[in-house]
Scaffold this motif. Structure first.
Motif, PDB file in Angstrom:
ATOM      1  N   VAL A 185     -29.893 -83.284  17.143  1.00 28.78           N
ATOM      2  CA  VAL A 185     -29.973 -83.898  15.820  1.00 28.78           C
ATOM      3  C   VAL A 185     -29.116 -83.123  14.825  1.00 28.78           C
ATOM      4  CG1 VAL A 185     -32.281 -84.786  16.292  1.00 28.78           C
ATOM      5  CG2 VAL A 185     -32.031 -82.563  15.178  1.00 28.78           C
ATOM      6  N   ALA A 186     -29.018 -83.631  13.617  1.00 26.87           N
ATOM      7  CA  ALA A 186     -28.210 -82.983  12.577  1.00 26.87           C
ATOM      8  C   ALA A 186     -28.722 -81.579  12.291  1.00 26.87           C
ATOM      9  CB  ALA A 186     -28.242 -83.824  11.304  1.00 26.87           C
ATOM     10  N   ASP A 187     -27.785 -80.663  12.055  1.00 19.59           N
ATOM     11  CA  ASP A 187     -28.140 -79.289  11.679  1.00 19.59           C
ATOM     12  C   ASP A 187     -29.010 -79.284  10.426  1.00 19.59           C
ATOM     13  OD1 ASP A 187     -26.381 -78.575  13.701  1.00 19.59           O
ATOM     14  OD2 ASP A 187     -24.796 -77.890  12.346  1.00 19.59           O
ATOM     15  N   LEU A 188     -29.737 -78.173  10.254  1.00 19.85           N
ATOM     16  CA  LEU A 188     -30.503 -77.977   9.024  1.00 19.85           C
ATOM     17  C   LEU A 188     -30.137 -76.629   8.423  1.00 19.85           C
ATOM     18  CD1 LEU A 188     -32.618 -78.793   6.978  1.00 19.85           C
ATOM     19  CD2 LEU A 188     -34.400 -77.930   8.521  1.00 19.85           C
ATOM     20  N   ALA A 189     -29.584 -76.646   7.241  1.00 21.58           N
ATOM     21  CA  ALA A 189     -29.159 -75.430   6.556  1.00 21.58           C
ATOM     22  C   ALA A 189     -29.696 -75.431   5.135  1.00 21.58           C
ATOM     23  CB  ALA A 189     -27.635 -75.338   6.538  1.00 21.58           C
ATOM     24  N   GLY A 190     -29.498 -74.310   4.445  1.00 22.75           N
ATOM     25  CA  GLY A 190     -29.928 -74.206   3.064  1.00 22.75           C
ATOM     26  C   GLY A 190     -28.968 -74.907   2.120  1.00 22.75           C
ATOM     27  N   PRO A 191     -29.316 -74.957   0.828  1.00 29.48           N
ATOM     28  CA  PRO A 191     -28.518 -75.722  -0.133  1.00 29.48           C
ATOM     29  C   PRO A 191     -27.253 -75.024  -0.623  1.00 29.48           C
ATOM     30  CG  PRO A 191     -30.402 -74.748  -1.234  1.00 29.48           C
ATOM     31  CD  PRO A 191     -30.564 -74.443   0.234  1.00 29.48           C
ATOM     32  N   GLY A 236     -22.344 -83.714   7.723  1.00 29.27           N
ATOM     33  CA  GLY A 236     -23.415 -84.548   8.256  1.00 29.27           C
ATOM     34  C   GLY A 236     -24.719 -83.825   8.480  1.00 29.27           C
ATOM     35  N   ALA A 237     -24.782 -82.563   8.076  1.00 26.03           N
ATOM     36  CA  ALA A 237     -26.005 -81.794   8.281  1.00 26.03           C
ATOM     37  C   ALA A 237     -27.067 -82.152   7.254  1.00 26.03           C
ATOM     38  CB  ALA A 237     -25.700 -80.304   8.179  1.00 26.03           C
ATOM     39  N   SER A 238     -28.298 -81.836   7.602  1.00 23.04           N
ATOM     40  CA  SER A 238     -29.384 -81.926   6.631  1.00 23.04           C
ATOM     41  C   SER A 238     -29.396 -80.639   5.820  1.00 23.04           C
ATOM     42  CB  SER A 238     -30.724 -82.092   7.356  1.00 23.04           C
ATOM     43  OG  SER A 238     -30.742 -83.280   8.115  1.00 23.04           O
ATOM     44  N   VAL A 239     -29.720 -80.733   4.560  1.00 21.05           N
ATOM     45  CA  VAL A 239     -29.704 -79.566   3.684  1.00 21.05           C
ATOM     46  C   VAL A 239     -31.065 -79.411   3.026  1.00 21.05           C
ATOM     47  CG1 VAL A 239     -28.644 -78.493   1.672  1.00 21.05           C
ATOM     48  CG2 VAL A 239     -27.235 -79.816   3.254  1.00 21.05           C
ATOM     49  N   GLY A 240     -31.599 -78.198   3.113  1.00 19.74           N
ATOM     50  CA  GLY A 240     -32.871 -77.911   2.475  1.00 19.74           C
ATOM     51  C   GLY A 240     -32.721 -77.783   0.966  1.00 19.74           C
ATOM     52  N   GLU A 241     -33.831 -77.494   0.300  1.00 22.05           N
ATOM     53  CA  GLU A 241     -33.832 -77.431  -1.160  1.00 22.05           C
ATOM     54  C   GLU A 241     -34.009 -76.022  -1.714  1.00 22.05           C
ATOM     55  OE1 GLU A 241     -36.839 -80.069  -2.553  1.00 22.05           O
ATOM     56  OE2 GLU A 241     -35.846 -81.886  -1.819  1.00 22.05           O
ATOM     57  N   ARG A 242     -34.668 -75.145  -0.977  1.00 26.07           N
ATOM     58  CA  ARG A 242     -35.051 -73.845  -1.535  1.00 26.07           C
ATOM     59  C   ARG A 242     -33.911 -72.834  -1.397  1.00 26.07           C
ATOM     60  NH1 ARG A 242     -39.513 -70.003   0.187  1.00 26.07           N
ATOM     61  NH2 ARG A 242     -40.452 -69.243  -1.730  1.00 26.07           N
ATOM     62  N   THR A 243     -33.498 -72.262  -2.518  1.00 25.82           N
ATOM     63  CA  THR A 243     -32.385 -71.324  -2.529  1.00 25.82           C
ATOM     64  C   THR A 243     -32.860 -69.910  -2.231  1.00 25.82           C
ATOM     65  OG1 THR A 243     -32.615 -70.820  -4.886  1.00 25.82           O
ATOM     66  CG2 THR A 243     -31.243 -72.731  -4.286  1.00 25.82           C
ATOM     67  N   TRP A 244     -31.892 -69.048  -1.977  1.00 22.44           N
ATOM     68  CA  TRP A 244     -32.160 -67.623  -1.775  1.00 22.44           C
ATOM     69  C   TRP A 244     -32.819 -67.021  -3.013  1.00 22.44           C
ATOM     70  CZ3 TRP A 244     -32.973 -63.697   1.196  1.00 22.44           C
ATOM     71  CH2 TRP A 244     -32.581 -62.395   0.885  1.00 22.44           C
ATOM     72  N   GLU A 245     -32.344 -67.405  -4.181  1.00 23.95           N
ATOM     73  CA  GLU A 245     -32.910 -66.865  -5.420  1.00 23.95           C
ATOM     74  C   GLU A 245     -34.372 -67.271  -5.588  1.00 23.95           C
ATOM     75  OE1 GLU A 245     -28.529 -67.058  -5.762  1.00 23.95           O
ATOM     76  OE2 GLU A 245     -30.051 -68.539  -5.209  1.00 23.95           O
TER      77      GLU A 245
END
Length: 253
Positions: A185-191, A236-245
């Motif tokens: 499935v599509a990758d999942l990474a941060g924003p 085409g990846a999925s991107v999360g919402e929560r940042t490092w900060e």
């Protein structure tokens, strides 16, 4: 009738987040762990060692779905091989695996081991789903904490990360585990993509510390791969919402 699900690595950082989601969805959950645990809250435990192949057949017996989260600095390919053989013999109907973005592009032993495990899952003959995720905020925090103990922090130029929140990965994995097999499935990474220096400066600021950051060059094929962004997600990846900060604001006091 609720399906039964085996979670390997169910006591780890990700497992502790996924297991409650599966229980809330009404499923029986079994956890394969290296150490014995008393059952509770609808969760049973089986002691075993995936790398050695010990206790794996007992763990998969009678389960419908396997969520494979267990992993380490080495032995992932061997562990996946033992799990796949036992799951196939037990008639498991869905095998879900968590891998890492860049498994097929970064020439480092750990990435190659994850890719070999991916292949074991894909070639198992069992309907499967694999999710590649970026490094968790938790891992980046551990790295930053260790580096902050040095008087001068080496910062490899071109080394970038797109860290993702483990809770977002857990939610996606629960969704995939409860769904139909979907392959890769599509990758999942941060924003957001960060340089290593940015991540370290963010941590130091959150802790109220000051350190000198010294640029260095990461050599070899691995250095070239990181500078080319091979560990980052593709289109085409999925991107999360929560940042490092946002993660630091919650975790670092």
């Amino acid at each position: 009738m609720a399906e039964s699900i085996l979670v390997t690595g169910g006591t780890g950082t990700l497992g502790r987040l996924v297991v409650p989601l599966l229980r809330t969805a009404g499923h029986e959950v079994r956890v394969l762990s290296r150490h014995a645990h008393a059952p509770g809250d609808g969760i049973t435990y089986v002691a075993g060692d995936l790398v050695k192949g010990e206790g794996v057949a007992e763990a998969v017996a009678g389960v419908d779905t396997v969520l494979h989260l267990a992993g380490g600095p080495k032995g992932d390919a061997e562990a996946a091989g033992h799990l796949v053989r036992a799951a196939r013999a037990a008639g498991v109907r869905h095998l879900v695996y968590i891998s890492v973005i860049g498994a097929d592009r970064v020439p480092l032993g750990w990435f190659r081991s994850k890719l070999a495990a991916e292949r074991a899952v894909a070639e198992s003959g069992i309907p499967w789903t694999t999710l590649r995720a970026a490094q968790f905020h938790d891992l980046v925090l551990t790295m930053a904490e260790k580096m902050a103990k040095l008087p001068v922090l080496p910062v490899p130029g071109g080394l970038r990360f797109q860290p993702v929140d483990a809770r977002e990965v857990a939610a996606r994995l629960a969704e995939l585990t409860l769904g139909e097999p979907a392959g890769l499935v599509a990758d999942l990474a941060g924003p957001k993509v960060y340089g290593m220096g940015e991540l370290n400066r963010g941590y130091l600021k959150a802790r109220g510390k000051h350190r000198l950051l010294m640029p260095v060059r990461m050599p070899g094929k691995a250095g070239r791969a990181y500078r080319a962004g091979e560990n980052l997600t593709l289109d085409g990846a999925s991107v999360g919402e929560r940042t490092w900060e946002e993660f630091l604001a919650e975790r670092v006091r």
